[in-house]
Design an enzyme around this catalytic site. Structure first.
Site, short mmCIF file in Angstrom:
data_model
loop_
_atom_site.label_atom_id
_atom_site.label_comp_id
_atom_site.label_asym_id
_atom_site.label_seq_id
_atom_site.Cartn_x
_atom_site.Cartn_y
_atom_site.Cartn_z
N SER B 96 0.74 -1.24 -0.13
CA SER B 96 0.09 0.02 0.02
C SER B 96 0.91 1.15 0.12
O SER B 96 1.76 1.46 0.75
CB SER B 96 -0.85 -0.05 1.29
N HIS B 110 -2.47 7.02 -4.72
CA HIS B 110 -2.28 6.09 -3.85
C HIS B 110 -2.46 4.66 -4.80
O HIS B 110 -3.05 4.52 -5.81
CB HIS B 110 -3.49 6.05 -2.98
N ASN B 112 -2.57 0.02 -4.09
CA ASN B 112 -2.59 -1.21 -3.01
C ASN B 112 -2.95 -2.23 -3.92
O ASN B 112 -3.89 -2.23 -4.56
CB ASN B 112 -3.74 -0.59 -2.16
N TYR B 113 -2.22 -3.29 -3.82
CA TYR B 113 -2.42 -4.63 -4.29
C TYR B 113 -2.16 -5.63 -3.19
O TYR B 113 -1.57 -5.57 -2.21
CB TYR B 113 -1.52 -5.06 -5.31
N ARG B 114 -3.36 -6.56 -3.05
CA ARG B 114 -3.49 -7.16 -1.69
C ARG B 114 -4.03 -8.68 -2.12
O ARG B 114 -4.73 -8.97 -3.13
CB ARG B 114 -4.20 -6.50 -0.69
N GLY B 268 -4.04 -3.48 13.85
CA GLY B 268 -2.97 -3.20 12.71
C GLY B 268 -2.10 -2.33 13.50
O GLY B 268 -2.17 -1.89 14.55
N ARG B 269 -0.90 -2.10 12.79
CA ARG B 269 0.16 -1.12 13.41
C ARG B 269 -0.51 0.51 12.89
O ARG B 269 -0.30 0.87 11.72
CB ARG B 269 1.35 -1.43 12.77
N GLU B 271 0.63 3.36 13.14
CA GLU B 271 1.39 4.46 12.70
C GLU B 271 1.44 4.00 10.80
O GLU B 271 1.72 4.96 10.16
CB GLU B 271 2.79 4.41 13.11
N SER B 272 1.51 2.66 10.75
CA SER B 272 1.65 2.38 9.29
C SER B 272 0.48 2.46 8.52
O SER B 272 0.29 2.88 7.39
CB SER B 272 2.11 0.82 9.19
#
Lengths: 309, 309
Positions: B96, B110, B112-114, B268-269, B271-272
Site C-alpha cells: 500500500s 495511492h 494498493n495490491y493485496r 493493525g500497526r 502508524e503504518s
C-alpha cells in the site's frame, strides 16, 4: 414510571437550548474581542433544522462553532442496523460547541447537551433520554486549569446529586478514547453522560435541571482558563505540537465519536457536524515528544487519566 | 473450481509484493533527488508483521509511505460482526502506498495490491481473493495527466482482458466517495477491484498476473506526471487549496475507507495505517471555491466523474 407525554418538556428543552446558545455566543464574542459569530439557519430534508454559529480568525478563537439543532424523522433501516435504534420516529434537540483557540496554551473545549425521544407510528412517545458533557483538550498541562474546569462542573453536578460527578468523570475518560492508539484520550477529561432516563427518584425534570446547571457551568469553567492563558507568548514549536494533537482530535471525531457518526449517517448537515474539526492540522509519521518535555507530560495524562478534584 | 492449496501461491505473492516495494522505493528516491526512505520493520501481536517505509520533506514528496505487510490470525468475534468475515483463520498480504507531494500541481497518489485467504481450523484454505487499484487525487486538473494515468493503467489491464478496465474505473468512482458530501469523490479516478476469485477462465494466476501488470504500471503512470509538474511555481493560495482538499482525503480515509478501518479494527500497526494521512491539512467551515476558478473545475470533476480514455 410513565413517560410524560405532554409537549411542554420538548418545548421547554428547545427554548432552554436556544437561550443557552445565545448566552454562550455573546460571552465568547466579548471574550474574543475581535471576531463575531456568523449564523447559518438551515432546514433538514426529512425533518427539522438548526442554527449553526461559527467564529474564526479571532484574537482568541482560531475556529469554533456553537450549534443548536432540532431534528426528527422516521427511523430508517440503516439507523436500526447501525445505530441500534428501535421505534418508528425519532426526535433530537441539542447544543454542541467546539472551540479551537489560536494560542497553544489555551485548551480546546467541547460541550454538548441533548435530548432524544422515540415515538410510535401515532406519535406517542415511547422513550426519552438525555445526554451531555463537557471535556477539555489542552496542548500543555496546567494543573490549576484542569482542576478549575473539573471543580466547576463538579459543583454543577453536585447540586443535583453528589454521586453524579465521579460517575460522569469516569464515563468521560472511558468515552473520549482513541482506541487505535493504545487508549490515548483526546484530552484530560471533564464529564460525560448518556442514555439517562426518568427512573426512580430521577424524573425527566431531574435530568433537565442537571443539563441546565452543567450548561450554565460552561462559561465560568472555560473563560477563566482563557483569561489566564491567552496572552502567554508561544513559539512555532508550541504551535507545531498543537497541530499534532489536533490530528488526534480529528482521528477521534471521525473514527470513534458517536455524535459525529450519528449525524453523518442520519443525513445531518455535514458542515455543521464537521465544524468540530480543527482549522490547521499536522499528521506526522510516528511523532514522539522528547523525554521529559512538557509535551510528553501532556501525552502522559492523556494515556493515564487523573482525578483532578 | 477447487482452491489451489499449495504454499507456492502465497510465497510467490509475498516475494512479488516485496520486490515491487523495493523497485518503487528506489525509483521514488531517484525522482525526489533529496529525501530517503526510512524503514521500520515491525511484528504484529497475533501474527505476522510488515515493512513500513516512509519518506518526507523531500524536493517532491512532503510525506509518503510505501508499505508491505504479511499478517494473519484467528478470526475474532468483532471481525465476524463488523467485517462480515467467515472462517477460522485469515491471512493477508499486500502493498500500500500513498504519496503527498509538496507542490499543489503534483497530484497525490495511492495504490494498493493485496491477497486475502481464509482457512479452517486445520489450516485448509477455504477462500482466496485479490484486490487492488490505483487512484489519483489532483488539486488542479490537467487533463493530459488524468488521461496519462488512466491510459497507463488501461494498457496494463488490457493485457489480461479488455473488459477489466471499464469495470475497474467505474468501481474506483464508486468506491472513493465521501458519501457525507453529496457523493464528492476524493479524486478523479483510476482503477479499483476487490473480492476477485478464481472463477471460470480466470484462475488465481490470472489475478496474480493482473496485479503484476498494474503494480508495474504505477511508476510510469505517476512519475511522468511528477516530472511535468514538479517545477511549476505556486502561491500560498494554491497551497491553501491543496490543504483544504487534503482535508477531504482525511475524511474519506477515516470515515469510509475499508482498508483503514480493517487495519484499525484488526489491531493493525496504527502508524503504518495512518501514514496515508497528509502532512498539513486545513478544515474550514463551508469552504467554497470561486465561481469559474481552477479550484471549482477540480471540484466539479470530483462531483461528476469523467471517463478519461
Amino acid at each position: 414510571m410513565a413517560l410524560e407525554v405532554n409537549e411542554k418538556i420538548r418545548e421547554g428543552w428547545v427554548a432552554d437550548i436556544r437561550d443557552l446558545q445565545d448566552r454562550i455566543c455573546s460571552a465568547l464574542e466579548q471574550s474574543d474581542g475581535k471576531a463575531r459569530f456568523r449564523e447559518d439557519v438551515w432546514d433538514r430534508e426529512g425533518g427539522g433544522g438548526g442554527r449553526t454559529r461559527v467564529i474564526g480568525n479571532g484574537d482568541v478563537f482560531e475556529k469554533g462553532g456553537v450549534n443548536t439543532s432540532v431534528v426528527f424523522g422516521e427511523v430508517t433501516q440503516p439507523m436500526r442496523d447501525q445505530l441500534k435504534i428501535e421505534g418508528d420516529r425519532w426526535f433530537a434537540c441539542g447544543l454542541s460547541l467546539v472551540l479551537h483557540p489560536q494560542n497553544p496554551f489555551v485548551p480546546t473545549v467541547h460541550c454538548n447537551y441533548r435530548m432524544f425521544e422515540m415515538a410510535d407510528r401515532n406519535g406517542k412517545i415511547t422513550d426519552r433520554w438525555f445526554g451531555g458533557g463537557a471535556d477539555l483538550t489542552p496542548y500543555y498541562l496546567f494543573e490549576e486549569d484542569a482542576i478549575h474546569f473539573h471543580r466547576t462542573h463538579k459543583e454543577a453536578c453536585d447540586r443535583s446529586d453528589a454521586a453524579l460527578f465521579p460517575e460522569f468523570k469516569k464515563e468521560c475518560d472511558r468515552y473520549f478514547v482513541n482506541h487505535h492508539r493504545n487508549g490515548e484520550r483526546r484530552g484530560i477529561g471533564g464529564i460525560f453522560y448518556d442514555h439517562k432516563r426518568a427512573n426512580g427518584d430521577r424524573s425527566d425534570a431531574f435530568w433537565i435541571e442537571l443539563a441546565h446547571a452543567c450548561g450554565d457551568a460552561f462559561l465560568p469553567a472555560y473563560l477563566q482558563i482563557v483569561e489566564r492563558r491567552r496572552n502567554m507568548p508561544f513559539t512555532g514549536e508550541h504551535k507545531h505540537w498543537q497541530e499534532i494533537r489536533r490530528g488526534r482530535y480529528v482521528e477521534f471525531n471521525l473514527v470513534h465519536d458517536r455524535g459525529t457518526l450519528f449525524g453523518l449517517r442520519t443525513n445531518g448537515r455535514t458542515e455543521s457536524i464537521l465544524m468540530s474539526l480543527p482549522p490547521t492540522v499536522r499528521f506526522e509519521y510516528d511523532h514522539q515528544p522528547d523525554k521529559g518535555s512538557a509535551e510528553e507530560l501532556l501525552l502522559n495524562v492523556c494515556l493515564q487519566p487523573r482525578d483532578w478534584v
